[in-house]
Scaffold this active site. Structure first.
Site, mmCIF file in Angstrom:
data_model
loop_
_atom_site.group_PDB
_atom_site.id
_atom_site.type_symbol
_atom_site.label_atom_id
_atom_site.label_comp_id
_atom_site.label_asym_id
_atom_site.label_seq_id
_atom_site.Cartn_x
_atom_site.Cartn_y
_atom_site.Cartn_z
ATOM 1 C CB VAL A 154 3.499 0.232 4.445
ATOM 2 C CG1 VAL A 154 2.337 -0.087 5.380
ATOM 3 C CG2 VAL A 154 4.507 1.136 5.145
ATOM 4 C CE LYS A 181 13.609 9.754 2.307
ATOM 5 N NZ LYS A 181 14.269 11.030 2.651
ATOM 6 C CD GLU A 182 13.725 6.286 6.937
ATOM 7 O OE1 GLU A 182 12.866 5.847 7.723
ATOM 8 O OE2 GLU A 182 14.301 7.369 7.089
ATOM 9 C CG ASP A 189 10.543 13.244 8.532
ATOM 10 O OD1 ASP A 189 10.632 14.355 7.958
ATOM 11 O OD2 ASP A 189 10.423 12.171 7.914
ATOM 12 C CB ILE A 198 -0.954 0.023 1.218
ATOM 13 C CG1 ILE A 198 -0.166 -0.060 2.524
ATOM 14 C CG2 ILE A 198 -1.973 -1.095 1.118
ATOM 15 C CD1 ILE A 198 -1.026 0.046 3.760
ATOM 16 C CB THR A 258 7.125 2.112 -1.792
ATOM 17 O OG1 THR A 258 6.745 3.104 -2.746
ATOM 18 C CG2 THR A 258 6.507 0.779 -2.167
ATOM 19 C CE LYS A 279 7.809 2.536 8.666
ATOM 20 N NZ LYS A 279 7.696 3.770 9.463
#
Length: 495
Positions: free
Chosen positions: A246, A242-243, A384, A238, A240, A268
């Site tokens: 999901v 950088k890290e 963030d 569902i 995507t 995740k």
């Protein structure tokens, strides 16, 4: 006599014993053969055994024929064993002394042996001869040294056979190809580079999670969760980033009664590649909760600590009543949480949803309240926070992606908080919320500090001074310093 008339046959009466006699049958057969082939020439008996003159009445001949067939099978088995043992080895073993060869065997054993089973391949070109130790061959004007251009070229062509099997070199020896040293060195370097590149790609494919895909170890973790009944099924990807990647899944039955698995879950999976974590280690390296463990782990284990960090941060937020995903379970670098959304449709991000002025104002005050709760009750800074990490669901804002969240006493904690305040303030000011504070006022409202700087440069300078004072106190006394004077100070923890 009429040619069309029936022939007059005279029946000869004989006894039953004569009819059953073998000698009489042979005589009758010889009479019929002589009548049919009157000019047949008798075949002279020879020393060889052929298919026409085999006398099966002799027990000795039958025994010799059976022994010959047995010896043929024995020799064929020896040849197969010899080929299997020798393989491509330069040193070969021969079973020639153990083979059975009969003088009366007309078939040559060499005809049955394929040329591939022999040591010498007639279709294979000869490799260049080696130069003796003295460094040259020939005499007088015909001396050829080891540095001869033709000799070196042929040697380089023969050396290409030592390249990796994936590097196709062709039949250079058969073509009498002569490679210069410069060309051979370039091909050799290219072959080694391609071999290392293929090894890296294979390792990356086997040991890392790619976009919208998982590596075999992660798949095994997901299969175990499904087999254990914790998850009913995994529907698909569902989101995507950088890290992480999901996935959506339907929850199953819980192994314990006190822990309830939600009907829909979000899985995740943190990517196990290190490319995205090179510049993000500062979020965990200087975190006092993980500082002692950080130096003792290799880079790949840091990724598991990153997932553990998000689990602990979500647990703090959930205990404080902040809307966020509920943690179900953590397995290495796979974190299972409750799904924010409905029927496999994730809740939209705040940047993608169109809200009315009233809902926008409501969302702003809710975020202001959550930032204060996060700072004072959870002792965390999101680090963030932006419209990309806030979801709108059921008429309220949900916070996600808190793996990088740190405590306010982090060496860069106040800088992260000021950056969050700038992102939130700019978003809602563009959204038309007249009551939205600027980044400096929002920073003071969230942290409880009273920094009275007239411009942003001086404001950040005071923030860095506070962080420096806290860092010096930690290094000298081994514990965090409370540098705030208001009633809502975050608690002080001794290490």
């Amino acid at each position: 006599q009429c040619p069309w008339g029936a022939p007059n046959t005279t029946s000869i009466s004989c006894s039953l014993a004569d009819v059953m006699s073998e000698q009489l049958a042979k005589e009758l057969q010889l009479e019929e053969e002589n009548a049919a082939f009157p000019e047949a020439v008798a075949v002279a008996e020879g020393p060889f055994i052929t298919g026409e003159n085999i006398d099966t009445s002799s027990d000795l001949m039958l025994a010799q024929m059976l022994q010959m067939e047995f010896d043929r099978e024995y020799d064929a088995q020896l040849r197969r064993e010899e080929k299997k043992i020798n393989g491509d080895s330069k040193v070969s073993i021969s079973f020639e002394n153990y083979r059975k060869v009969h003088p009366y065997d007309s078939d040559s054993s060499e005809d049955e042996v394929d040329w591939q089973d022999t040591r010498h391949d007639p279709y294979r070109a000869d490799k260049p001869t080696t130069t003796p130790r003295k460094g040259f061959i020939g005499k007088g004007k015909d001396i050829t040294t080891k540095h001869d251009e033709v000799v070196c070229g042929r040697k380089n062509t023969a050396r290409m056979e030592n390249f990796a099997p994936e590097f196709q070199v062709g039949d250079g020896i058969g073509m009498d190809l002569k490679l210069p040293n410069q060309v051979f060195n370039a091909l050799k370097q290219h072959a080694y580079s391609e071999e290392r590149r293929s090894a890296r790609l294979h390792e990356k494919k086997e040991h890392s999670t790619a976009e919208k895909a998982v590596d075999p170890k992660t798949r095994l973790l997901l299969y175990k969760m499904v087999n254990a009944g914790m998850l009913e099924t995994i529907t698909g990807c569902i989101s995507t980033g950088k890290e992480s990647v999901v996935f959506h899944a339907y929850g199953g039955k819980s192994a314990t009664e006190d822990k309830v698995i939600p009907p829909e879950c979000a899985i995740k999976v943190f990517k196990t590649t290190l490319n995205e974590f090179k510049n993000r280690d500062k979020y965990i390296k200087d975190d006092y909760r993980f500082k002692d463990r950080f130096s003792k782990l290799n880079p790949r284990k840091i990724i598991r600590m990153w997932a553990e960090k998000e689990m602990h941060n979500l647990t703090r937020m959930q205990n404080a009543g902040i809307p966020c995903p509920q943690v179900v379970i953590l397995k290495k670098h796979v974190l299972v949480m409750s799904f924010i959304g409905q029927d496999q449709v994730p809740a939209p991000k705040l940047k993608d949803v169109t809200l009315s002025s009233e809902d926008m104002k409501k969302a702003y005050y809710q975020i202001l309240n959550m930032m204060q709760q996060l700072y004072k009750e959870c002792n965390l800074v999101h680090a963030d926070l932006s419209e990309y990490n806030m979801l709108w669901h059921d008429g309220k804002v949900w916070l996600i992606d808190v793996s990088q969240s740190v405590e306010p006493t982090h060496p860069h904690g106040l800088e992260f908080l000021f950056r969050d305040c700038r992102n939130v303030s700019q978003f809602f000011q563009k959204g038309g919320v007249a009551e939205a504070l600027n980044e400096r006022e929002l920073f003071n409202a969230v942290s409880g500090l009273n920094i009275t700087a007239e411009n942003e440069v001086d404001f950040q300078a005071e923030i860095e001074a506070l962080e420096k004072m806290n860092e010096d106190h930690v290094q000298n006394h081994g514990k965090k310093l409370s540098m705030f004077s208001s009633d809502g100070d975050p608690p002080i923890y001794d290490e």
